[in-house]
Design a protein around this motif. Structure first.
Motif, mmCIF file in Angstrom:
data_model
loop_
_atom_site.group_PDB
_atom_site.id
_atom_site.type_symbol
_atom_site.label_atom_id
_atom_site.label_comp_id
_atom_site.label_asym_id
_atom_site.label_seq_id
_atom_site.Cartn_x
_atom_site.Cartn_y
_atom_site.Cartn_z
ATOM 1 N N ASP A 114 0.876 -1.177 0.000
ATOM 2 C CA ASP A 114 0.000 0.000 0.000
ATOM 3 C C ASP A 114 0.912 1.226 0.000
ATOM 4 O O ASP A 114 1.755 1.369 0.900
ATOM 5 C CB ASP A 114 -0.862 -0.058 1.275
ATOM 6 C CG ASP A 114 -1.894 1.047 1.349
ATOM 7 O OD1 ASP A 114 -1.603 2.172 0.901
ATOM 8 O OD2 ASP A 114 -2.990 0.785 1.884
ATOM 9 N N THR A 142 0.379 0.150 -4.551
ATOM 10 C CA THR A 142 -0.978 0.424 -5.033
ATOM 11 C C THR A 142 -1.740 1.391 -4.113
ATOM 12 O O THR A 142 -1.204 1.886 -3.134
ATOM 13 C CB THR A 142 -1.733 -0.912 -5.255
ATOM 14 O OG1 THR A 142 -2.926 -0.658 -5.980
ATOM 15 C CG2 THR A 142 -2.063 -1.598 -3.939
ATOM 16 N N LYS A 143 -2.973 1.664 -4.494
ATOM 17 C CA LYS A 143 -3.849 2.635 -3.808
ATOM 18 C C LYS A 143 -3.311 4.060 -3.968
ATOM 19 O O LYS A 143 -3.492 4.912 -3.098
ATOM 20 C CB LYS A 143 -4.077 2.266 -2.334
ATOM 21 C CG LYS A 143 -4.662 0.854 -2.150
ATOM 22 C CD LYS A 143 -5.282 0.629 -0.804
ATOM 23 C CE LYS A 143 -5.775 -0.813 -0.648
ATOM 24 N NZ LYS A 143 -6.392 -1.091 0.643
ATOM 25 N N LEU A 144 -2.665 4.272 -5.096
ATOM 26 C CA LEU A 144 -2.108 5.589 -5.432
ATOM 27 C C LEU A 144 -3.164 6.688 -5.374
ATOM 28 O O LEU A 144 -2.875 7.830 -5.004
ATOM 29 C CB LEU A 144 -1.522 5.499 -6.854
ATOM 30 C CG LEU A 144 -0.893 6.737 -7.454
ATOM 31 C CD1 LEU A 144 0.340 7.150 -6.689
ATOM 32 C CD2 LEU A 144 -0.533 6.481 -8.917
ATOM 33 N N ASP A 145 -4.393 6.322 -5.731
ATOM 34 C CA ASP A 145 -5.471 7.329 -5.739
ATOM 35 C C ASP A 145 -5.820 7.829 -4.346
ATOM 36 O O ASP A 145 -6.535 8.814 -4.188
ATOM 37 C CB ASP A 145 -6.725 6.736 -6.410
ATOM 38 C CG ASP A 145 -7.198 5.477 -5.711
ATOM 39 O OD1 ASP A 145 -8.212 5.532 -5.014
ATOM 40 O OD2 ASP A 145 -6.527 4.423 -5.833
ATOM 41 N N LYS A 146 -5.295 7.150 -3.329
ATOM 42 C CA LYS A 146 -5.636 7.546 -1.956
ATOM 43 C C LYS A 146 -4.668 8.563 -1.355
ATOM 44 O O LYS A 146 -4.848 8.971 -0.210
ATOM 45 C CB LYS A 146 -5.698 6.303 -1.055
ATOM 46 C CG LYS A 146 -6.980 5.493 -1.266
ATOM 47 C CD LYS A 146 -7.027 4.376 -0.244
ATOM 48 C CE LYS A 146 -8.306 3.571 -0.335
ATOM 49 N NZ LYS A 146 -9.351 4.079 0.565
ATOM 50 N N GLU A 173 4.192 2.692 -9.112
ATOM 51 C CA GLU A 173 3.063 3.277 -8.402
ATOM 52 C C GLU A 173 1.829 2.886 -9.210
ATOM 53 O O GLU A 173 1.872 2.838 -10.443
ATOM 54 C CB GLU A 173 3.231 4.800 -8.295
ATOM 55 C CG GLU A 173 3.355 5.482 -9.638
ATOM 56 C CD GLU A 173 3.947 6.880 -9.561
ATOM 57 O OE1 GLU A 173 5.145 6.983 -9.216
ATOM 58 O OE2 GLU A 173 3.227 7.825 -9.872
ATOM 59 N N TYR A 174 0.742 2.569 -8.516
ATOM 60 C CA TYR A 174 -0.394 1.960 -9.229
ATOM 61 C C TYR A 174 -1.700 2.277 -8.518
ATOM 62 O O TYR A 174 -1.720 2.531 -7.310
ATOM 63 C CB TYR A 174 -0.196 0.436 -9.263
ATOM 64 C CG TYR A 174 -1.138 -0.280 -10.204
ATOM 65 C CD1 TYR A 174 -0.853 -0.362 -11.558
ATOM 66 C CD2 TYR A 174 -2.313 -0.850 -9.741
ATOM 67 C CE1 TYR A 174 -1.721 -1.003 -12.433
ATOM 68 C CE2 TYR A 174 -3.189 -1.498 -10.604
ATOM 69 C CZ TYR A 174 -2.883 -1.569 -11.953
ATOM 70 O OH TYR A 174 -3.742 -2.196 -12.815
ATOM 71 N N SER A 175 -2.772 2.253 -9.293
ATOM 72 C CA SER A 175 -4.095 2.314 -8.678
ATOM 73 C C SER A 175 -5.037 1.392 -9.424
ATOM 74 O O SER A 175 -5.191 1.501 -10.635
ATOM 75 C CB SER A 175 -4.645 3.745 -8.717
ATOM 76 O OG SER A 175 -6.019 3.712 -8.406
ATOM 77 N N THR A 177 -8.126 1.435 -8.926
ATOM 78 C CA THR A 177 -9.333 2.229 -9.139
ATOM 79 C C THR A 177 -9.202 3.083 -10.398
ATOM 80 O O THR A 177 -10.035 3.018 -11.289
ATOM 81 C CB THR A 177 -9.600 3.131 -7.912
ATOM 82 O OG1 THR A 177 -9.595 2.300 -6.761
ATOM 83 C CG2 THR A 177 -10.921 3.856 -8.012
ATOM 84 N N SER A 178 -8.125 3.850 -10.474
ATOM 85 C CA SER A 178 -7.956 4.721 -11.647
ATOM 86 C C SER A 178 -7.221 4.011 -12.788
ATOM 87 O O SER A 178 -7.193 4.502 -13.903
ATOM 88 C CB SER A 178 -7.178 5.974 -11.248
ATOM 89 O OG SER A 178 -5.805 5.651 -11.057
#
Ligand code: GTP
Ligand code: MG
Length: 200
Positions: A114, A142-146, A173-175, A177-178
């Motif tokens: 995360d 991950t959870k870059l959008d957060k 870096e990854y998401s 969601t997006s």
């Protein structure tokens, strides 16, 4: 690479239940709730193929996702979920270890973390095992959008430092969601499948 067909080929607890070793596999491990199953859905472009949950401890088996009948993405149970009994923890650890230690067609193991959190002792142990086993050591943060844009570099640097990564090409870096960086990750997966893994 375009994934046209995907399905959940097998759910396994014991190694006798694994599918045959005819297809290359890429596995994803990491702490409970970091987003391993969501990552697999995002790569396969499926909303709910891999079951996800806001509560940790959702995936408890080794789940084999067949893609295009060419390769498999393997979703592993998460580790480090505090709210579970010692015996349950041991059982999950065994499920993970049995898979990782018994798969000749395992091309690469990715660690998923995360991006908001510093890697834990267990993350470090897992990552060391990955490197010592001869895999490249790719990390998906991950959870870059957060997180806000200004935090990205800082957090990536912390993750790199804690895991002793000095090659920027190893960390994405990854998401889910997006789907930020999905193309780059897909290209990496394609390379791994084409050229094989670091292990002999
Ligand atoms: N905003 C956001 N939420 C995410 C992302 N990835 C996962 N989540 C959420 O995080 C929670 C956990 O995701 P899972 O994919 O189930 O996590 P897991 O690592 O498979 O968890 P276990 O199976 O328990 O080990 C779910 O509520 C997801 O919707 C992401 O990139 N962005
Ligand atoms: Mg899961």
């Amino acid at each position: 690479m375009k994934i046209i067909n995907s399905d959940l080929e097998k759910i396994a607890f014991l190694k006798e239940q694994y599918p045959d070793e005819s297809l290359p596999e890429i596995a994803f491990c990491g702490r409970s709730n970091v987003g391993k199953s969501s990552f697999i859905n995002s790569i396969l472009d499926r909303k709910n193929l891999a079951r996800t949950s806001s509560k940790p401890g959702k995936t408890r088996t080794v789940n084999f996702y067949n893609a295009n009948n060419e390769f498999r993405l393997v979703d592993l149970p998460g580790y480090g979920y505090a709210q579970t009994s010692k015996s349950e923890k041991k059982k999950w650890a065994q499920v993970i270890e049995t898979y990782l230690n018994n798969r000749r067609n395992l091309y690469e193991v990715f660690l998923i973390v995360d991006i908001r959190h510093k890697p834990t002792v267990q993350d470090k142990e897992m990552y060391n095992w990955i490197i010592q086993s001869g895999f490249c050591g790719f990390v998906i943060a991950t959870k870059l959008d957060k997180i806000g844009k200004t935090m990205i570099k800082k957090n990536l640097n912390i993750i790199k430092k804690e895991l002793c990564i000095d090659d920027d090409n190893l960390i994405y870096e990854y998401s889910s969601t997006s789907k930020k960086n999905k193309e780059a990750v897909m290209e990496q997966l394609e390379m791994i499948l084409k050229y094989g893994s670091g292990i002999e």
